[in-house]
Scaffold this motif. Structure first.
Motif, short mmCIF file in Angstrom:
data_model
loop_
_atom_site.label_atom_id
_atom_site.label_comp_id
_atom_site.label_asym_id
_atom_site.label_seq_id
_atom_site.Cartn_x
_atom_site.Cartn_y
_atom_site.Cartn_z
N GLU A 72 -18.67 29.11 29.56
CA GLU A 72 -19.29 29.35 28.50
C GLU A 72 -19.00 30.32 27.59
OE1 GLU A 72 -23.53 30.15 28.74
OE2 GLU A 72 -24.02 28.58 30.21
N VAL A 73 -18.54 30.17 26.24
CA VAL A 73 -17.67 31.18 25.40
C VAL A 73 -18.97 31.88 24.18
CG1 VAL A 73 -15.81 31.52 24.03
CG2 VAL A 73 -15.89 29.74 25.76
N TRP A 74 -18.93 33.06 24.39
CA TRP A 74 -19.79 33.73 23.28
C TRP A 74 -19.09 35.06 22.52
CZ3 TRP A 74 -24.01 31.06 22.68
CH2 TRP A 74 -24.51 30.35 23.79
N PRO A 75 -19.37 35.26 21.52
CA PRO A 75 -19.01 36.50 20.77
C PRO A 75 -19.55 37.53 21.64
CG PRO A 75 -19.66 34.81 19.08
CD PRO A 75 -20.00 34.15 20.62
N ILE A 76 -18.77 38.52 21.81
CA ILE A 76 -18.99 39.79 22.40
C ILE A 76 -20.24 40.50 21.91
CG2 ILE A 76 -18.42 42.08 23.33
CD1 ILE A 76 -15.49 40.93 23.66
N ARG A 77 -20.21 40.36 20.65
CA ARG A 77 -21.42 41.07 19.76
C ARG A 77 -22.83 40.26 19.78
NH1 ARG A 77 -20.11 46.02 18.21
NH2 ARG A 77 -17.98 46.89 18.08
N SER A 78 -22.67 38.90 20.24
CA SER A 78 -23.77 38.05 20.18
C SER A 78 -25.03 38.57 21.17
CB SER A 78 -23.50 36.71 20.50
OG SER A 78 -22.89 36.60 22.05
N LYS A 79 -26.10 38.24 20.70
CA LYS A 79 -27.10 38.38 21.63
C LYS A 79 -27.26 38.12 22.87
CE LYS A 79 -32.28 38.04 21.48
NZ LYS A 79 -32.45 37.48 23.01
N ARG A 80 -26.44 36.54 22.99
CA ARG A 80 -26.54 36.06 24.61
C ARG A 80 -25.72 36.59 25.15
NH1 ARG A 80 -27.96 30.49 24.00
NH2 ARG A 80 -27.82 30.63 26.46
N ARG A 107 -18.29 22.86 17.22
CA ARG A 107 -18.75 21.26 17.26
C ARG A 107 -17.47 20.39 17.15
NH1 ARG A 107 -23.37 18.95 19.13
NH2 ARG A 107 -24.53 20.08 17.45
N VAL A 108 -16.46 20.55 16.36
CA VAL A 108 -15.33 19.71 16.43
C VAL A 108 -13.90 20.33 16.50
CG1 VAL A 108 -16.30 17.61 15.49
CG2 VAL A 108 -15.28 19.35 14.11
N ALA A 109 -12.99 19.82 17.32
CA ALA A 109 -11.43 20.72 17.13
C ALA A 109 -10.41 19.66 17.54
CB ALA A 109 -11.67 21.69 18.34
N TRP A 110 -9.29 20.14 16.96
CA TRP A 110 -8.24 19.18 17.35
C TRP A 110 -7.51 19.67 18.59
CZ3 TRP A 110 -6.91 15.48 14.54
CH2 TRP A 110 -7.08 15.17 13.00
N ASP A 111 -7.04 18.53 19.21
CA ASP A 111 -6.47 18.73 20.40
C ASP A 111 -5.03 18.82 20.23
OD1 ASP A 111 -6.41 18.37 23.57
OD2 ASP A 111 -4.74 17.07 22.90
N ARG A 116 -21.17 28.28 20.42
CA ARG A 116 -22.15 27.71 19.79
C ARG A 116 -23.19 28.88 19.06
NH1 ARG A 116 -24.04 23.98 25.47
NH2 ARG A 116 -22.09 22.74 25.13
N LYS A 117 -23.76 28.41 17.92
CA LYS A 117 -24.59 29.12 17.24
C LYS A 117 -26.00 28.79 17.57
CE LYS A 117 -20.97 30.66 14.87
NZ LYS A 117 -20.74 32.08 14.67
N ARG A 118 -26.91 29.56 17.09
CA ARG A 118 -28.26 29.27 17.26
C ARG A 118 -28.84 28.07 16.48
NH1 ARG A 118 -33.10 34.04 16.10
NH2 ARG A 118 -34.79 32.66 16.93
N ALA A 161 -24.81 30.10 6.02
CA ALA A 161 -25.00 28.68 6.65
C ALA A 161 -23.98 27.92 7.16
CB ALA A 161 -25.99 28.01 5.61
N ALA A 162 -22.91 28.01 6.24
CA ALA A 162 -21.74 27.20 6.70
C ALA A 162 -20.85 27.77 8.05
CB ALA A 162 -20.65 27.11 5.59
N GLY A 163 -21.18 29.04 7.94
CA GLY A 163 -20.56 29.86 9.30
C GLY A 163 -21.42 29.48 10.64
N ASN A 164 -22.49 28.88 10.29
CA ASN A 164 -23.40 28.64 11.66
C ASN A 164 -23.72 27.29 11.80
OD1 ASN A 164 -24.52 31.44 12.80
ND2 ASN A 164 -24.35 31.70 10.42
N ASN A 165 -22.99 26.30 10.98
CA ASN A 165 -23.36 24.85 11.19
C ASN A 165 -22.07 24.08 10.78
OD1 ASN A 165 -26.73 24.50 10.97
ND2 ASN A 165 -25.84 26.30 9.83
N HIS A 166 -21.67 22.99 11.66
CA HIS A 166 -20.93 22.23 11.34
C HIS A 166 -21.22 21.43 10.04
CE1 HIS A 166 -17.27 19.56 11.49
NE2 HIS A 166 -18.11 18.42 11.78
N VAL A 167 -22.32 20.96 9.67
CA VAL A 167 -22.82 19.90 8.77
C VAL A 167 -23.73 20.81 7.82
CG1 VAL A 167 -24.23 18.09 7.78
CG2 VAL A 167 -22.38 17.95 9.63
N VAL A 168 -23.49 21.10 6.71
CA VAL A 168 -24.29 21.83 5.69
C VAL A 168 -25.42 20.85 4.96
CG1 VAL A 168 -24.37 23.55 3.73
CG2 VAL A 168 -22.69 23.85 5.29
#
Length: 596
Positions: free
Chosen positions: A69-77, A125-129, A165-167, A257-264
């Motif tokens: 799992e990948v989490w920002p170090i400053r995240s609550k998770r 959510r999405v990424a280039w290979d 992943r975002k909340r 909102a855009a920073g926390n969602n792929h679709v706004v």
């Protein structure tokens, strides 16, 4: 006796101070011990940073069961993971918040600035290979992802890219092959082929990791199923606990909102204020928002984002030209009572078929990757990359329409939206009416004031409070720039330029020979004469702005009377105080800035 008592009190106080100091020292020592143990625990994770935006953000990759799992170090998770690891290693003993915060600060600094730390791009959510494929995060408990290539797609347990992943993010369905598009039509109010093409095109565009992205606007009266359709569509590509939200209060909220969602996605809009319309355009094609960092005086927090957008409402939403150019419009009819299903029935069927529909979308994405290089557009429309992506996907044969149909529907929809916009715009209608009656196949040239005078008899129900372009050259210039693309589609070109040594600013309207359409063929009040203008001004003498506006309007129109038709252009220069009376000195170009 009193002296003995004082001495005893002094000893008690000294012992009390010594005890308090010892307790503080012990607490400090314990906190440092907790911090050191936490840092050791944190270093068992893989620390790195994402510096794509220029500001380094620390991340930690932790191993859980059979996945990472990948989490920002400053995240609550990540903080919760640290606490849990500490409690487990200390036989259930707790840890102080101070020790946790000091550990987070230390680990973040190591991740961002240690020479041993590496940089990796982190995706949502999405990424280039790296081999020109696409990864899609399923967002499930196993942290699986779908890898899509030109040869097909597969579900992978350990992706080669870093997803965070975002909340609120929810899991996508496990895709399956051999689906049928008719399963989507059974639950969505998409009755026409054009509606289905637009909806699927938006879904495919949203699965592309790079924009620009189209804006899907779903309009319809009450009972048309627009909100339900919006939730169904989003659930196929970016499900979220908050499927649709109310519109944001400002740009900051929008970009958060855009920073926390792929679709706004925003629901139940009653039109759009100008700032939100402009901000959505920026978000669709890519842009950033900067604000002062929290608790800092000179630092900025910058949010860069480019996102697919989904809007719905009863009223017309995409009314401004720049937003319409990015819009795919779905206008839904009310669902007849004898065809209406309960939401429980629809969601039950959706759960049954969503894996098949997702698999069909992945088939189309694979086809788009396969035919991308060979797909060329003879004439690129607006949102050209998006159009090319859908046209490439058509070649795979998995979409429910024939190759070539998308572009036909897309261009037709753009033309219809432009026509509707012109019909509802007083200035555009007045220009078309005037050019058709007086200069069909030709040109009109003059100043903004003269243009206002020329157009006045063609304006239906003018209102000084709203139609400020009738007496304000600056407003006229701004309005002309906004409607110029729409009028160009109708075959009418608008150019701005200057004339003479005084650089008098002029406007040229040219009918390129296409058939101009308008709602009215005759002027609203009288003929195009000074008498008509005066009667118009008299008619609105009771307006709040009447006296000054009427005086300015009549003064300008009477001085420009002879040149208003464009017949004697030397008068334009004379009236403006130009020494040069010969029109060959005219300089016109699209890059000339006009109207201060």
């Amino acid at each position: 006796m009193g002296d003995v008592t004082d001495i005893q009190d002094l000893k008690v106080k000294r012992e009390s101070k010594r005890t308090l100091a010892d307790e503080l020292a012990a607490t400090q020592e314990e906190s440092e011990s907790q911090r050191d143990k936490l840092i050791k625990i944190g270093m068992t994770a893989t620390l790195f940073h994402d510096d794509i935006s220029g500001d380094r953000v620390g991340y930690a990759t932790i191993k859980r069961k059979e996945h990472r799992e990948v989490w920002p170090i400053r995240s609550k998770r990540f903080k919760d993971w640290l606490r849990a690891q500490y409690v487990n290693s200390q036989d259930g003993k707790g840890v102080s918040s101070q020790a946790v915060q000091e550990t987070i600060d230390t680990l973040d600094a190591i991740a961002c600035w240690s020479e041993a730390s590496s940089a990796h791009k982190v995706h949502q959510r999405v990424a280039w290979d790296e081999n020109d494929g696409i990864w899609i995060d399923l967002c499930d408990e196993k942290w699986q992802a779908v890898k899509v290539s030109a040869n097909g797609w597969e579900v992978v347990d350990k992706p080669d890219v870093y997803f965070t992943r975002k909340r609120g993010m929810l899991a996508l369905p496990q895709p399956v092959s051999d689906g049928d598009w008719s399963s989507l039509w059974s639950i969505a109010n998409l009755k026409t082929k054009e509606q289905r093409i637009m909806a699927i095109a938006w879904l495919l565009g949203a699965l592309r990791p790079a924009g620009p992205y189209p804006i899907l606007v779903v309009e319809g009266e009450q009972g048309s199923g627009k909100s339900l359709l919006s939730r169904l569509l989003r659930g196929l590509i970016d499900p979220n606990e908050a499927t649709s939200r109310r519109p944001p209060r400002d740009e900051r909220d929008l970009f958060i909102a855009a920073g926390n969602n792929h679709v706004v996605a925003f629901e139940n809009l009653s039109g759009l204020p100008q700032w939100l319309s402009d901000a959505l355009c920026v978000l669709s094609t890519g842009g950033g928002f900067a604000t002062r960092a929290l608790y800092e005086n000179s630092e900025e927090t910058i949010i860069n984002a480019m996102r697919p957008i989904l809007l719905n409402g009863i009223d017309a939403i995409a009314t401004r030209g720049d937003l319409r150019d990015r819009t795919l419009l779905l206008t839904l009819n009310r669902i007849p009572d004898d065809e209406r299903q309960s939401e429980a029935e629809i969601w039950h069927e959706y759960e049954r078929v969503k894996s098949q529909i997702f698999g069909l979308l992945l088939d189309a994405v694979s086809a788009a990757l396969r035919y991308w290089d060979s797909t060329k557009l003879e004439k690129a429309p607006r949102m050209a990359d998006f159009a090319r992506w859908i046209i490439a996907a058509e070649q795979g044969g998995s979409l429910p329409w024939d190759p070539g149909e998308f572009l036909e529907v897309y261009l037709s929809a753009q033309t219809q939206m432009t026509a509707q916009a012109i019909e509802s715009d007083k200035l555009a209608q007045a220009i078309i009416d005037m050019m058709r009656r007086e200069h069909e196949g030709g040109e009109w040239t003059g100043t903004a004031t003269q243009l206002a005078h020329t157009l006045t008899p063609y304006v239906e129900n003018p209102d000084f409070k709203r139609d400020t372009w009738l007496y304000n050259p600056r407003v006229m210039g701004n309005r002309l720039r906004r409607i110029a693309p729409d009028l160009r589609v109708q075959g009418l070109d608008i150019r701005f330029g200057t004339v003479g040594h005084e650089k008098t600013r002029i406007i040229t309207l040219e009918d390129k020979g296409n058939s101009l359409s308008a709602t009215s063929a005759t002027p609203a009040w009288g003929e195009k004469t000074n008498g008509g203008a005066e009667s118009w001004a008299d008619k609105h003498a009771d307006n709040d702005l009447s006296l000054s506006a009427k005086s300015r309007f009549l003064s300008a129109t009477m001085s420009a009377e002879k040149s208003s038709s464009g017949a004697d252009l030397s008068v334009v220069a004379d009236n403006a105080g130009n020494a040069d009376k010969h029109f060959p000195t005219l300089s016109i170009g699209p890059d000339v800035e006009v109207f201060d």
